[in-house]
Write an enzyme that holds these catalytic residues in place. Structure first.
Site, PDB file in Angstrom:
ATOM      1  N   SER A  51       0.755  -1.189  -0.017  1.00  0.00           N
ATOM      2  CA  SER A  51       0.022  -0.042   0.006  1.00  0.00           C
ATOM      3  C   SER A  51       0.963   1.327  -0.018  1.00  0.00           C
ATOM      4  O   SER A  51       1.745   1.153   0.681  1.00  0.00           O
ATOM      5  CB  SER A  51      -1.040  -0.033   1.041  1.00  0.00           C
ATOM      6  OG  SER A  51      -1.326   1.274   1.416  1.00  0.00           O
ATOM      7  N   TYR A 101      -2.902  -1.726   9.773  1.00  0.00           N
ATOM      8  CA  TYR A 101      -2.835  -1.926   8.222  1.00  0.00           C
ATOM      9  C   TYR A 101      -1.522  -1.593   7.703  1.00  0.00           C
ATOM     10  O   TYR A 101      -0.933  -2.341   7.118  1.00  0.00           O
ATOM     11  CB  TYR A 101      -4.183  -1.354   7.458  1.00  0.00           C
ATOM     12  CG  TYR A 101      -4.169  -1.443   6.168  1.00  0.00           C
ATOM     13  CD1 TYR A 101      -4.608  -2.740   5.388  1.00  0.00           C
ATOM     14  CD2 TYR A 101      -3.675  -0.801   4.902  1.00  0.00           C
ATOM     15  CE1 TYR A 101      -4.675  -3.082   4.109  1.00  0.00           C
ATOM     16  CE2 TYR A 101      -3.676  -0.767   3.666  1.00  0.00           C
ATOM     17  CZ  TYR A 101      -4.434  -2.267   3.174  1.00  0.00           C
ATOM     18  OH  TYR A 101      -4.387  -2.256   1.796  1.00  0.00           O
TER      19      TYR A 101
END
Length: 256
Positions: A151, A164
């Site tokens: 990400s 995350y």
């Protein structure tokens, strides 16, 4: 004479490919000639529709579906076993796209241990198990590709995505080490790190205002789409990308 597609008859496993970015990646790799393993964890309906789309107008099936939880070592081993049996070939390409986040978007101080463990289990442990299996089982001597989705949050470090982002940062570090450890195999290992992309996971728990803000932060003035990501994965899966190894490619329109 027409040249054969870049991934002609190479076997690709794409985890989390029943929907979202993973689905688009699977369809794109199939369009480049690959044979696909569509992996899902819960309902097979979405996975079946992806496989059906790939298999339409084909004399022999070029896509199968396999249920597997990437955080379970036995499931991951079985994923590779099934792929090898179905296509009578070693696996050439692993794309790990399976992932979860906490749609409450808590601060680190307010993240529950259960939520942290669930995210690390799927995102970090899952990537480790898939990469470990791939490192031992992918075809050697050329064409072996490990591509892990991370990400752009690892670069932007936004609040509300603590666990995350930590899980994806771990995957990026692991991939860089893995690329070095695979010396002599001809297998490359890279990360593709999307920014905000219009998927169910992205929209979950977000207000219209949050979505609008994410779009405005991008030089293109929009949220990414799955089709913005899949061609980059397609390139990394091909022979053309051989000299790209141990890299994190942030695919986000300039968002970071």
């Amino acid at each position: 004479m027409a040249s054969s597609p870049p991934l002609q008859d190479r076997v690709a496993i794409v985890t989390g490919s029943s929907r979202g970015i993973g689905r688009e990646i699977a369809l794109h790799l199939a369009s480049l000639g690959a044979k696909l393993v569509i992996n899902y964890t819960s309902s097979s309906n979405h996975a079946d529709s992806v496989a059906a789309e790939i298999n339409s107008n084909q004399t022999t099936p070029r896509a199968i579906t396999v249920r597997a939880d990437v955080s379970n070592p036995e499931d991951v081993k079985s994923l590779f076993d099934t792929a090898e049996r179905a296509f009578n070939s070693q696996v050439h390409i692993l794309v790990n796209s399976a992932g979860v986040l906490d749609a409450e978007y808590p601060t680190i101080a307010n993240t529950t241990v259960e939520s942290f463990d669930r995210i690390m289990n799927v995102n970090a442990r899952g990537a480790f198990l898939c990469a470990k299996e791939a490192a031992n089982r992918l075809k050697r001597g050329g064409g072996g590709r490990i591509i892990l989705l991370t990400s752009s949050l690892v670069a932007s470090l936004k609040t509300g995505f603590g666990a995350y982002t930590v899980s994806k940062a771990a995957v990026e570090a692991m991939t860089k080490i893995l690329a070095k450890e695979l010396k002599g195999t001809g297998i490359t290992a890279n990360c593709v790190a999307p920014g905000p992309v219009a998927t169910e996971m992205f929209f979950e728990g977000k207000t219209e205002e949050m979505v609008k803000r994410a779009a405005e932060e991008n030089p293109f003035g929009r949220i990414g789409e799955s089709k913005d990501i899949s061609p980059v994965v397609g390139f990394l899966a091909s022979d053309a990308s051989e000299w790209v190894n141990g890299q994190v490619i942030r695919v986000n329109g300039g968002y970071v």
